[in-house]
Design a protein around this motif. Structure first.
Motif, PDB file in Angstrom:
ATOM      1  N   LEU A 121       0.736  -1.269   0.043  1.00 51.16           N
ATOM      2  CA  LEU A 121      -0.123   0.032   0.054  1.00 51.16           C
ATOM      3  C   LEU A 121       0.934   1.174  -0.109  1.00 51.16           C
ATOM      4  N   LYS A 122       1.974   1.313   1.010  1.00 55.00           N
ATOM      5  CA  LYS A 122       2.811   2.372   0.822  1.00 55.00           C
ATOM      6  C   LYS A 122       3.448   2.633  -0.631  1.00 55.00           C
ATOM      7  N   ARG A 123       3.809   1.700  -1.364  1.00 51.62           N
ATOM      8  CA  ARG A 123       4.286   1.552  -2.543  1.00 51.62           C
ATOM      9  C   ARG A 123       3.559   2.099  -3.403  1.00 51.62           C
ATOM     10  N   ILE A 124       2.170   1.864  -3.522  1.00 45.39           N
ATOM     11  CA  ILE A 124       1.255   2.340  -4.249  1.00 45.39           C
ATOM     12  C   ILE A 124       0.895   3.775  -4.111  1.00 45.39           C
ATOM     13  N   LEU A 125       0.818   4.066  -2.811  1.00 41.13           N
ATOM     14  CA  LEU A 125       0.496   5.651  -2.485  1.00 41.13           C
ATOM     15  C   LEU A 125       1.851   6.420  -2.767  1.00 41.13           C
ATOM     16  N   GLU A 126       3.102   6.014  -2.924  1.00 42.37           N
ATOM     17  CA  GLU A 126       4.416   6.577  -3.174  1.00 42.37           C
ATOM     18  C   GLU A 126       4.122   7.212  -4.648  1.00 42.37           C
ATOM     19  N   LYS A 127       3.721   6.010  -5.355  1.00 43.74           N
ATOM     20  CA  LYS A 127       3.486   5.887  -6.942  1.00 43.74           C
ATOM     21  C   LYS A 127       2.762   7.057  -7.244  1.00 43.74           C
ATOM     22  N   LEU A 128       1.476   7.233  -6.396  1.00 47.23           N
ATOM     23  CA  LEU A 128       0.420   8.093  -6.629  1.00 47.23           C
ATOM     24  C   LEU A 128       0.829   9.554  -6.007  1.00 47.23           C
ATOM     25  N   GLU A 129       1.956   9.609  -5.588  1.00 51.23           N
ATOM     26  CA  GLU A 129       2.539  10.981  -4.720  1.00 51.23           C
ATOM     27  C   GLU A 129       1.529  11.344  -3.752  1.00 51.23           C
ATOM     28  N   VAL A 130       1.216  10.475  -2.858  1.00 45.31           N
ATOM     29  CA  VAL A 130       0.357  10.758  -1.873  1.00 45.31           C
ATOM     30  C   VAL A 130       1.045  10.362  -0.487  1.00 45.31           C
ATOM     31  N   GLU A 131       0.922  11.243   0.498  1.00 40.68           N
ATOM     32  CA  GLU A 131       1.631  10.867   1.734  1.00 40.68           C
ATOM     33  C   GLU A 131       0.330  10.362   2.654  1.00 40.68           C
ATOM     34  N   VAL A 132       0.857   9.374   3.216  1.00 37.41           N
ATOM     35  CA  VAL A 132      -0.141   8.536   4.131  1.00 37.41           C
ATOM     36  C   VAL A 132       0.474   8.369   5.718  1.00 37.41           C
ATOM     37  N   LYS A 133      -0.630   8.421   6.638  1.00 37.09           N
ATOM     38  CA  LYS A 133      -0.216   8.326   8.093  1.00 37.09           C
ATOM     39  C   LYS A 133      -1.203   7.253   8.571  1.00 37.09           C
ATOM     40  N   THR A 134      -0.840   5.922   9.216  1.00 40.01           N
ATOM     41  CA  THR A 134      -1.736   5.326   9.574  1.00 40.01           C
ATOM     42  C   THR A 134      -1.999   5.590  11.284  1.00 40.01           C
ATOM     43  N   LEU A 135      -3.246   5.625  11.375  1.00 45.26           N
ATOM     44  CA  LEU A 135      -3.710   5.854  12.955  1.00 45.26           C
ATOM     45  C   LEU A 135      -4.121   4.513  13.468  1.00 45.26           C
ATOM     46  N   LYS A 136      -3.141   4.270  14.739  1.00 46.06           N
ATOM     47  CA  LYS A 136      -3.872   2.983  15.373  1.00 46.06           C
ATOM     48  C   LYS A 136      -4.629   2.902  16.319  1.00 46.06           C
ATOM     49  N   PHE A 137      -5.519   1.982  16.398  1.00 42.36           N
ATOM     50  CA  PHE A 137      -6.439   2.105  17.502  1.00 42.36           C
ATOM     51  C   PHE A 137      -6.626   0.406  18.024  1.00 42.36           C
ATOM     52  N   ALA A 138      -6.431   0.569  19.445  1.00 47.08           N
ATOM     53  CA  ALA A 138      -6.082  -0.675  19.994  1.00 47.08           C
ATOM     54  C   ALA A 138      -7.276  -1.545  19.959  1.00 47.08           C
ATOM     55  N   ASN A 139      -8.465  -1.207  19.960  1.00 49.43           N
ATOM     56  CA  ASN A 139      -9.868  -1.741  19.920  1.00 49.43           C
ATOM     57  C   ASN A 139     -10.422  -2.104  18.572  1.00 49.43           C
ATOM     58  N   GLU A 140      -9.799  -1.649  17.571  1.00 52.41           N
ATOM     59  CA  GLU A 140     -10.230  -1.756  16.443  1.00 52.41           C
ATOM     60  C   GLU A 140      -9.328  -2.317  15.250  1.00 52.41           C
ATOM     61  N   GLY A 141      -8.274  -2.714  15.605  1.00 49.62           N
ATOM     62  CA  GLY A 141      -7.276  -3.346  14.747  1.00 49.62           C
ATOM     63  C   GLY A 141      -6.049  -2.244  14.740  1.00 49.62           C
ATOM     64  N   LEU A 142      -4.987  -2.762  14.065  1.00 53.62           N
ATOM     65  CA  LEU A 142      -3.736  -2.108  14.139  1.00 53.62           C
ATOM     66  C   LEU A 142      -3.868  -0.951  12.964  1.00 53.62           C
ATOM     67  N   TRP A 143      -4.279  -1.307  11.937  1.00 54.92           N
ATOM     68  CA  TRP A 143      -4.287  -0.166  10.772  1.00 54.92           C
ATOM     69  C   TRP A 143      -5.949   0.229  10.327  1.00 54.92           C
ATOM     70  N   ASN A 144      -6.467   0.676  11.470  1.00 50.70           N
ATOM     71  CA  ASN A 144      -8.230   1.147  11.159  1.00 50.70           C
ATOM     72  C   ASN A 144      -8.009   2.153  10.034  1.00 50.70           C
ATOM     73  N   LYS A 145      -7.101   3.156  10.212  1.00 50.22           N
ATOM     74  CA  LYS A 145      -7.603   3.939   9.180  1.00 50.22           C
ATOM     75  C   LYS A 145      -6.292   4.822   8.730  1.00 50.22           C
ATOM     76  N   HIS A 146      -6.379   5.468   7.372  1.00 51.16           N
ATOM     77  CA  HIS A 146      -4.962   5.911   6.759  1.00 51.16           C
ATOM     78  C   HIS A 146      -5.450   7.356   6.549  1.00 51.16           C
ATOM     79  N   LEU A 147      -4.580   8.272   6.990  1.00 52.63           N
ATOM     80  CA  LEU A 147      -4.809   9.864   6.759  1.00 52.63           C
ATOM     81  C   LEU A 147      -4.007  10.214   5.606  1.00 52.63           C
TER      82      LEU A 147
END
Length: 274
Positions: A246-272
């Motif tokens: 996913l990170k490689r895909i976003l790099e090719k699309l020239e988009v920065e991403v930050k993963t927000l971690k939530f203990a109760n809802e999984g490790l990679w619940n959302k991407h900003l």
């Protein structure tokens, strides 16, 4: 018999001395100067009554206030013109005090600006002078490059009077003001064209910058279309289905991403997405 030469102010002051009363208290409640139509409104308090007067100069405004006070004092029996006559006095202004006409000026001015899509009025306090019991406030009203100023014994009144004067100006120069406002908007758009274009681009790409994992496919499709990237260029990473892919895909699309971690809802619940 020589004609009487005493001014209303002189007679009013002499009257308070004769009656053992406090001297008259004159206050300027409104003024406009620097134009062809100067105006000074005075208020005088004496012997329990209050009177007002207006004139094109401070002297005449003060004399008219005193003249009107003497008329009131005559009505209640405190002043006898035969005992201490005053010189004939003719008020220099035919119209009445501007206070009533100013009361609704702020609302009317705001409505005119809204209807004609010109900047709303800005009110700025310029000065506050005088002792606590006799303050004079000067406020400025500004619309684009048009400015008016008024002085009164309260901030509220000064604001209303400045708005009234601005209203008169705006009605006379409305076409020029609209043109000036449009030119200002056009200049702003030209100076910030690149920033606005980037904002519109990002806003169209991802209206909600916080993307849930299950919404990521739709977001990626939008980005691929806008970046003109074919499926074949991302096929291997799309099929891998891992965070690194996913990170490689976003790099090719020239988009920065930050993963927000939530203990109760999984490790990679959302991407900003940025």
């Amino acid at each position: 018999m020589a004609p009487t030469t005493k001014t209303p102010v002189m007679v009013l002051q002499e009257l308070t001395v004769q009656k053992g009363l406090p001297p008259p208290n004159f206050q300027i409640v409104y003024s406009i100067s620097g134009t062809h139509d100067n105006r000074f409104d005075y208020q005088v308090c004496v012997a329990g009554i209050t009177a007002t007067g207006s004139g094109p100069s401070k002297q005449i405004g003060k004399h008219e206030a005193a003249h009107n006070a003497l008329k009131l004092l005559e009505e209640i029996g405190l002043y006898n013109p035969a005992e201490n006559p005053v010189a004939e006095f003719r008020p220099s202004l035919k119209d009445g005090s501007p206070l009533k006409s100013a009361l609704n000026s702020i609302v009317e001015l705001q409505n005119i600006c809204l209807e004609n899509k010109i900047p709303p009025p800005e009110f700025i306090e310029i000065s506050s002078i005088g002792p606590a019991h006799a303050k004079e406030f000067t406020l400025q009203c500004r619309i684009s490059s048009i400015v008016t100023e008024s002085t009164a014994n309260t901030k509220k009144l000064a604001k209303q009077l400045a708005a009234r004067d601005m209203l008169d100006k705006v009605k006379n120069i409305m076409p020029e003001l609209i043109t000036e406002s449009d030119m200002g908007k056009k200049k702003f758009l030209q100076e910030h064209e690149e920033v606005i274009a980037k904002y519109n681009f990002l806003n169209n790409v991802i209206p909600d910058k916080c993307v849930q994992v299950n919404d990521m496919p739709n977001t990626l499709k939008k980005l691929m279309v806008l970046k003109d990237i074919q499926y074949e260029n991302l096929k291997e990473d799309l099929e891998e289905r891992s965070e690194e892919a996913l990170k490689r895909i976003l790099e090719k699309l020239e988009v920065e991403v930050k993963t927000l971690k939530f203990a109760n809802e999984g490790l990679w619940n959302k991407h900003l997405i940025k």
